[in-house]
Design a protein around this motif. Structure first.
Motif, PDB file in Angstrom:
ATOM      1  N   VAL A   5       0.852  -1.185   0.000  1.00 57.21           N
ATOM      2  CA  VAL A   5       0.000   0.000   0.000  1.00 57.21           C
ATOM      3  C   VAL A   5       0.887   1.234   0.000  1.00 57.21           C
ATOM      4  O   VAL A   5       1.693   1.435   0.899  1.00 57.21           O
ATOM      5  N   THR A   6       0.739   2.038  -1.030  1.00 56.13           N
ATOM      6  CA  THR A   6       1.527   3.258  -1.166  1.00 56.13           C
ATOM      7  C   THR A   6       0.626   4.455  -0.920  1.00 56.13           C
ATOM      8  O   THR A   6      -0.400   4.611  -1.582  1.00 56.13           O
ATOM      9  N   ASP A   7       0.985   5.294   0.035  1.00 57.48           N
ATOM     10  CA  ASP A   7       0.202   6.488   0.320  1.00 57.48           C
ATOM     11  C   ASP A   7       0.603   7.611  -0.633  1.00 57.48           C
ATOM     12  O   ASP A   7       1.758   8.000  -0.681  1.00 57.48           O
ATOM     13  N   SER A   8      -0.374   8.101  -1.405  1.00 58.97           N
ATOM     14  CA  SER A   8      -0.092   9.217  -2.302  1.00 58.97           C
ATOM     15  C   SER A   8      -1.011  10.396  -2.022  1.00 58.97           C
ATOM     16  O   SER A   8      -1.066  11.335  -2.778  1.00 58.97           O
ATOM     17  N   GLY A   9      -1.777  10.310  -0.940  1.00 57.14           N
ATOM     18  CA  GLY A   9      -2.664  11.416  -0.610  1.00 57.14           C
ATOM     19  C   GLY A   9      -3.457  11.084   0.625  1.00 57.14           C
ATOM     20  O   GLY A   9      -3.610   9.923   0.977  1.00 57.14           O
ATOM     21  N   PRO A  10      -3.981  12.070   1.324  1.00 56.15           N
ATOM     22  CA  PRO A  10      -4.740  11.839   2.549  1.00 56.15           C
ATOM     23  C   PRO A  10      -6.104  11.230   2.260  1.00 56.15           C
ATOM     24  O   PRO A  10      -6.725  11.532   1.246  1.00 56.15           O
ATOM     25  N   PRO A  11      -6.599  10.354   3.149  1.00 55.23           N
ATOM     26  CA  PRO A  11      -7.928   9.773   2.961  1.00 55.23           C
ATOM     27  C   PRO A  11      -9.026  10.820   2.871  1.00 55.23           C
ATOM     28  O   PRO A  11     -10.077  10.564   2.302  1.00 55.23           O
ATOM     29  N   ALA A  12      -8.794  12.006   3.414  1.00 53.38           N
ATOM     30  CA  ALA A  12      -9.810  13.062   3.369  1.00 53.38           C
ATOM     31  C   ALA A  12     -10.185  13.425   1.943  1.00 53.38           C
ATOM     32  O   ALA A  12     -11.290  13.920   1.679  1.00 53.38           O
ATOM     33  N   GLU A  13      -9.287  13.170   1.000  1.00 56.02           N
ATOM     34  CA  GLU A  13      -9.576  13.481  -0.402  1.00 56.02           C
ATOM     35  C   GLU A  13     -10.795  12.711  -0.887  1.00 56.02           C
ATOM     36  O   GLU A  13     -11.504  13.133  -1.802  1.00 56.02           O
ATOM     37  N   LEU A  14     -11.027  11.543  -0.290  1.00 55.16           N
ATOM     38  CA  LEU A  14     -12.161  10.717  -0.683  1.00 55.16           C
ATOM     39  C   LEU A  14     -13.480  11.441  -0.444  1.00 55.16           C
ATOM     40  O   LEU A  14     -14.441  11.254  -1.181  1.00 55.16           O
ATOM     41  N   GLU A  15     -13.521  12.288   0.585  1.00 54.80           N
ATOM     42  CA  GLU A  15     -14.747  12.982   0.937  1.00 54.80           C
ATOM     43  C   GLU A  15     -15.077  14.091  -0.067  1.00 54.80           C
ATOM     44  O   GLU A  15     -16.220  14.533  -0.157  1.00 54.80           O
ATOM     45  N   LYS A  16     -14.089  14.539  -0.818  1.00 59.94           N
ATOM     46  CA  LYS A  16     -14.301  15.670  -1.714  1.00 59.94           C
ATOM     47  C   LYS A  16     -14.707  15.237  -3.121  1.00 59.94           C
ATOM     48  O   LYS A  16     -15.278  16.024  -3.870  1.00 59.94           O
ATOM     49  N   ALA A  17     -14.383  14.004  -3.496  1.00 60.24           N
ATOM     50  CA  ALA A  17     -14.639  13.532  -4.848  1.00 60.24           C
ATOM     51  C   ALA A  17     -16.041  12.948  -4.966  1.00 60.24           C
ATOM     52  O   ALA A  17     -16.673  12.580  -3.976  1.00 60.24           O
ATOM     53  N   SER A  18     -16.524  12.867  -6.195  1.00 62.51           N
ATOM     54  CA  SER A  18     -17.847  12.293  -6.423  1.00 62.51           C
ATOM     55  C   SER A  18     -17.921  11.673  -7.815  1.00 62.51           C
ATOM     56  O   SER A  18     -17.113  11.967  -8.698  1.00 62.51           O
ATOM     57  N   PHE A  19     -18.889  10.800  -7.968  1.00 63.00           N
ATOM     58  CA  PHE A  19     -19.176  10.166  -9.254  1.00 63.00           C
ATOM     59  C   PHE A  19     -20.450  10.777  -9.838  1.00 63.00           C
ATOM     60  O   PHE A  19     -21.384  11.109  -9.098  1.00 63.00           O
ATOM     61  N   ARG A  20     -20.476  10.892 -11.160  1.00 59.33           N
ATOM     62  CA  ARG A  20     -21.689  11.309 -11.862  1.00 59.33           C
ATOM     63  C   ARG A  20     -22.270  10.054 -12.509  1.00 59.33           C
ATOM     64  O   ARG A  20     -21.724   9.546 -13.489  1.00 59.33           O
ATOM     65  N   ILE A  21     -23.360   9.576 -11.967  1.00 57.34           N
ATOM     66  CA  ILE A  21     -23.915   8.287 -12.383  1.00 57.34           C
ATOM     67  C   ILE A  21     -25.252   8.498 -13.095  1.00 57.34           C
ATOM     68  O   ILE A  21     -26.170   9.115 -12.546  1.00 57.34           O
ATOM     69  N   ARG A  22     -25.365   7.993 -14.301  1.00 55.54           N
ATOM     70  CA  ARG A  22     -26.632   8.101 -15.039  1.00 55.54           C
ATOM     71  C   ARG A  22     -27.555   6.957 -14.619  1.00 55.54           C
ATOM     72  O   ARG A  22     -27.225   5.783 -14.772  1.00 55.54           O
TER      73      ARG A  22
END
Length: 326
Positions: free
Chosen positions: A37-54
């Motif tokens: 497991v390579t850390d390339s960013g904080p887990p908090a980034e997950l909270e900011k991203a989103s998917f656009r799902i049709r």
């Protein structure tokens, strides 16, 4: 007499355990190293991203945060009662697969990242749908999913710095397929691996039978030039199969027909089948469920039951990959 009975019982138990011992030997001796497991960013980034799902039913574009998506994506593929390590492996595979879909869609300026059918529990469902289906068990299952997601949130599988095409399916024939054999593209992380636990699945082998008229009608939609003159027992010729046993092509009515076309024509659970004709009745014997490429969900569950963690499961089904936390 008593001694003979005990000896027979011991021999029976030994034979029963052989497949489990075999995979245990693989997992301890020849299993690829668990991806680091390579850390390339904080887990908090997950909270900011989103998917656009049709939404396939309404054509509405749903905006779903990455973490919420994980809840809804895991349970459309595995029961929440599954082993936690299997659920973790499924979560990483799904997040990797759909993150890759998102990246490709946004490179092309598409108006959505991918489609889903929440109404039919396909790809993604909402928390409210889980509550409705699970009833009194909702909180127990949701808490379990939260523990799973807390452990793997933001982790993806990569190869050469790129998100992999982390495909998965229900049950293998006992060995997964290569992407090259099934889809024509060679990828060094989508190669055949043993999945013996699948042989114990209740849906591992299925059969489907059709009358001569039903058989001819279905095939003519895929191969209109096929010749169905003569006795039905002469209609089917040789089949060319992959190394893992799926039918790539089979001769029917003198015409070559793709195994996938046969599968779709008859609604078979996989392209790994044999076909026999007796008294003008055609019977398919089918092994596995799904396309067979990538991670077997049944195999992941079996490995988890044998003590493998999610990293070992992912390393087994997706060799030559690295687990990266984004």
């Amino acid at each position: 007499m008593k001694g003979t009975t005990i000896l027979c019982l011991l021999l029976f138990l030994a034979m029963l355990c052989i497949p489990f011992l075999a995979i245990g030997a693989n997992l301890s001796g020849s299993l690829p190293d668990s991806p680091r497991v390579t850390d390339s960013g904080p887990p908090a980034e997950l909270e900011k991203a989103s998917f656009r799902i049709r939404d396939e039913s309404t054509n509405e574009i749903l905006t779903v945060g990455d973490r919420d998506f994980l809840y809804g994506a895991i349970v459309t593929e595995m029961a929440p009662s599954a082993e936690p390590e299997a659920l973790k492996a499924q979560a990483v595979a799904a997040y990797t697969y759909y993150s890759r879909q998102r990246a490709l869609a946004r490179e092309q300026n598409a108006d959505s990242d991918f489609s889903a059918d929440p109404q039919n529990w396909k790809v993604y469902v909402s928390k409210e749908q889980m509550q409705e289906r699970w009833g009194e068990s909702f909180q127990e299952y949701y808490d379990k999913l939260t523990e799973v997601i807390d452990c793997i949130a933001g982790q993806t599988l990569q190869s050469d710095g790129e998100l992999i095409d982390a495909t998965y399916f229900a049950i293998s024939s006992g060995k997964t397929e290569s992407s090259e054999d099934v889809w024509g593209g060679k990828l060094d992380y989508l190669v055949p691996v043993a999945s013996p636990g699948d042989l114990f699945a209740s849906g591992y082998q299925t059969t489907a039978s059709f009358s001569a008229e039903e058989f001819r009608t279905a095939i003519q939609e895929k191969a209109p030039d096929a010749d169905f003159s003569g006795d039905p027992s002469t209609w089917v010729g040789e089949a060319a199969c992959t190394n893992s046993g799926s039918v790539k092509q089979i001769t029917i009515g003198g015409q070559p027909v793709d195994g996938d076309d046969v599968r779709s024509a008859f609604g078979l659970r996989s392209s790994n089948f044999t076909l026999a004709c007796a008294d003008s009745i055609f019977t398919f014997t089918v092994r596995g469920y799904g396309h067979g490429v990538g991670m077997s969900q049944t195999g992941a569950q079996f490995m988890a039951q044998q003590g493998s963690d999610y990293q070992e499961i992912l390393a087994w089904y997706y060799p030559n990959t690295t687990l990266v936390s984004v």
